[in-house]
Design an enzyme around this catalytic site. Structure first.
Site, mmCIF file in Angstrom:
data_model
loop_
_atom_site.group_PDB
_atom_site.id
_atom_site.type_symbol
_atom_site.label_atom_id
_atom_site.label_comp_id
_atom_site.label_asym_id
_atom_site.label_seq_id
_atom_site.Cartn_x
_atom_site.Cartn_y
_atom_site.Cartn_z
ATOM 1 N N CYS A 137 -37.807 -28.871 -134.148
ATOM 2 C CA CYS A 137 -38.026 -28.066 -135.349
ATOM 3 C C CYS A 137 -38.082 -28.913 -136.607
ATOM 4 C CB CYS A 137 -36.943 -26.993 -135.474
ATOM 5 S SG CYS A 137 -35.271 -27.633 -135.298
ATOM 6 N N GLU A 165 -30.779 -20.525 -135.837
ATOM 7 C CA GLU A 165 -31.399 -21.798 -136.168
ATOM 8 C C GLU A 165 -32.820 -21.715 -135.636
ATOM 9 O OE1 GLU A 165 -33.158 -24.828 -136.503
ATOM 10 O OE2 GLU A 165 -32.156 -25.557 -134.696
#
Length: 479
Positions: free
Chosen positions: A284, A250
Site C-alpha cells: 500500500c 488500514e
C-alpha cells in the site's frame, strides 16, 4: 514430491481439517501449494462463543508472561526464517530475499510487542486539583478490550498478522484470525509457531474463508475490536458488517514521492527503483507516482529506467531474483492494461508472462489516467513532471488516498511545508514512500483508513481505560 500444505481451522481449542476446502495455486510454480479448510457457520458460532469464554483467562495473564511468550516466538521466527521465506515464495511468488526480510520484520514486531506488554500501565489522576475532588483519589489502568478479530491481507501475510495478533495478545486479549485466502499456509504456520512458543490455546483461533466468513465474524456481538488490512472497498464492507464497534482499517494507497530540483537524482532514482518493485509493487506504500521537478525530469527518467532494467525478474526461489510474480494473472493483467491506457510513454516493461509482470515505467501519463488516480498495487511506477513545489503538493493532495509519501530534497523549509501540508499519515524524507519501521506508527487519512498500526498504538486500540475512584481516601491534602 511437491508438498501440499494442509491449513486447518483452529476452532474452540481444536485443529479441524475435515470438510470443504479451498486450494491455492502458486502464481509462479503453477501448481496447488496449499489447501485451506473453509469455515462453516457452526465454526463461526463456536469460535465467537469460545472467544467470549476465553477472554477472562487471557486477561488474567501477567504482562511479563505475555512478553516472555512473544520473545520466545521472536527467536523461533529468526531461526526458521528460511522455511517461512520458502513458503512465501511458493504460495505468493515473493522472492526469497523479500520473504527473509518480511520474517526479520516479524521477529522485530514480536519483540517490540513484548516490550510494549511490559510497559502497559495507568495514571494517578490529579483529582484534588479541583474542589469537588478534594478528599478522593483516582487511578486508571489499561484493561483488555475483549475479543479481537484480525483480518489480514496477502501482500505481507506474516508481518501484518504479527502486528495484529502480537499486539492483541500483549494487551491481554484473545484473537480470532481470518487469514487471506491467497496465503493460508503462511498464516497458519505462524499461529502454530506462537502456540509452540507458549501462547495459550485460548488466545487464538484461525478461520479460513472469503469475505462471507469475515463479514459473519465482524457482525458477532462477542467481538470487541475489528482490525482489518486490505482494500478501501473491502474496508467499507467490513465497517458495514461490524456496525457500532471499534473498527481499525488500514486500507489502500496511491503513494507519491516528490523529487525536487536540489535532490541527488541518481540516489532518488536508485531508491525508487528498489522500492517501487519489491514484492512486485504489492504494497500500500509502494512507489506508484513519482513527481520530478521539470528541469530534472528527463534525467530522472533515464536513470530510473536504467535502474529498473537491472532488476532480476523471474523465479522467486532463485536467490538473485528481485521481482517475482504477482498474486495472480488478473493482477498482472491489470498492470499491463492500465499502463497501455495511461497516455504516457512506457520506457520499459508493459508486458507479462503469466503472473509475472515485467517491471514497468510509464513516463508522463495523463493526470487523469487510472494509473495515476487509483491504486495499481503492482509492478508499475508512473513518473510525472511538475513545475512548482506548491503545485505538486496540491496535486498529491487531490488523491482520495493519503497513506504515506516520500520527498527528496535538502531544503528544510520544503520538508516542514510538506509535513504540514501533505494529507498523509507519514512522510519519508530523502527516501521513497515505501519505507516502514515496525515500531513507528503507521496509517493514513481519507480512504487510506482509520487508526495506526505498530504494537504501541495498536495496544491503545486493543485496550480500554478503566478508572478506580476511592471516596474519602486521599493521597493528596484533604482540606
Amino acid at each position: 514430491m511437491d508438498r501440499i500444505y494442509e491449513a486447518g481451522s483452529l476452532v474452540a481449542g481444536n485443529w479441524v481439517t475435515d470438510g470443504s476446502a479451498r486450494e491455492r495455486s502458486g502464481p509462479y510454480v503453477r501448481r496447488t501449494v496449499s489447501r485451506a479448510r473453509t469455515a462453516q457457520p457452526d465454526d463461526i458460532a463456536a469460535a465467537l462463543a469460545y472467544a467470549r469464554k476465553s477472554a477472562a483467562s487471557i486477561a488474567r495473564l501477567a504482562p511479563a508472561t505475555r512478553a516472555e511468550i512473544l520473545e520466545r516466538a521472536a527467536a523461533q521466527v529468526t531461526a526458521r526464517r528460511d522455511e517461512f521465506a520458502h513458503l512465501l515464495a511458493v504460495e505468493l511468488g515473493k522472492p526469497l530475499k523479500d520473504g527473509r526480510g518480511e520474517m526479520l520484520r516479524v521477529a522485530d514486531t514480536l519483540s517490540v510487542a513484548a516490550a510494549e506488554a511490559r510497559a502497559i500501565g495507568g495514571e494517578t489522576l490529579p483529582v484534588a486539583g479541583w474542589a469537588r475532588g478534594v478528599g478522593n483519589t483516582a487511578f486508571t489502568h489499561r484493561a483488555p478490550a475483549g475479543p479481537v478479530l484480525a483480518i489480514t491481507p496477502f501482500n505481507a501475510p506474516a508481518n501484518l498478522l504479527a502486528h495484529k495478533l502480537a499486539a492483541s495478545f500483549a494487551a491481554g486479549n484473545t484473537t480470532i484470525v481470518k487469514p487471506p485466502p491467497q496465503a493460508p499456509a503462511v498464516s497458519t504456520e505462524l499461529v502454530k509457531l506462537l502456540l509452540e512458543a507458549g501462547m495459550p490455546i485460548e488466545a487464538v483461533q484461525v478461520l479460513h474463508g472469503g469475505g462471507e466468513v469475515g463479514a459473519a465474524l465482524c457482525a458477532g456481538p462477542e467481538i470487541a475490536v475489528v482490525s482489518f488490512t486490505g482494500s478501501a472497498a473491502a474496508g467499507a464492507a467490513v465497517a458495514r458488517a461490524a456496525g457500532p464497534k471499534r473498527t481499525l482499517l488500514e486500507l489502500g494507497g496511491n503513494a507519491a514521492t516528490i523529487v525536487c530540483e536540489d535532490a541527488d537524482i541518481e540516489q532518488a532514482a536508485t531508491i525508487c527503483a528498489r522500492t517501487g518493485y519489491s514484492n512486485s509493487g504489492q504494497s500500500c506504500i509502494s512507489v506508484q507516482r513519482v513527481y520530478v521537478q521539470r528541469a530534472r525530469f528527463d534525467e530522472f527518467v533515464d536513470i530510473f529506467t536504467t535502474q529498473v532494467k537491472a532488476l532480476v525478474v523471474g523465479d522467486p526461489l532463485n536467490e538473485d531474483t528481485d521481482v517475482g510474480s504477482m498474486v495472480d494473472d488478473d493482477a498482472a493483467e491489470r498492470v499491463v492494461r492500465w499502463s497501455a491506457e495511461s497516455g504516457g510513454t512506457v520506457t520499459i516493461g508493459g508486458s507479462r508472462d503469466g503472473a509475472v509482470c515485467a517491471p514497468t515505467v510509464v513516463a508522463a501519463p495523463t493526470p487523469h489516467a487510472t494509473l495515476v488516480q487509483e491504486e495499481v498495487f503492482g509492478a508499475c511506477v508512473a513518473v510525472l513532471p511538475y513545475d512548482t513545489f506548491e503545485d505538486v503538493v496540491a496535486t498529491c493532495n487531490e488523491s482520495r488516498y493519503g497513506l504515506q509519501a516520500g520527498l527528496f530534497t535538502y531544503d528544510v523549509r520544503r520538508v516542514v511545508t510538506a509535513w504540514r501540508e501533505l494529507e498523509v499519515g507519514g512522510l519519508v524524507v530523502n527516501g521513497s514512500s515505501n519505507f516502514r519501521l515496525d515500531h513507528v506508527p503507521f496509517g493514513g487519512v481519507k480512504d487510506s483508513g482509520i487508526g495506526r498500526e505498530s504494537p504501541r498504538w495498536l495496544i491503545e486500540d486493543f485496550t480500554v481505560t478503566k478508572t478506580l475512584l476511592l471516596r474519602g481516601m486521599s493521597i493528596w491534602g484533604d482540606r
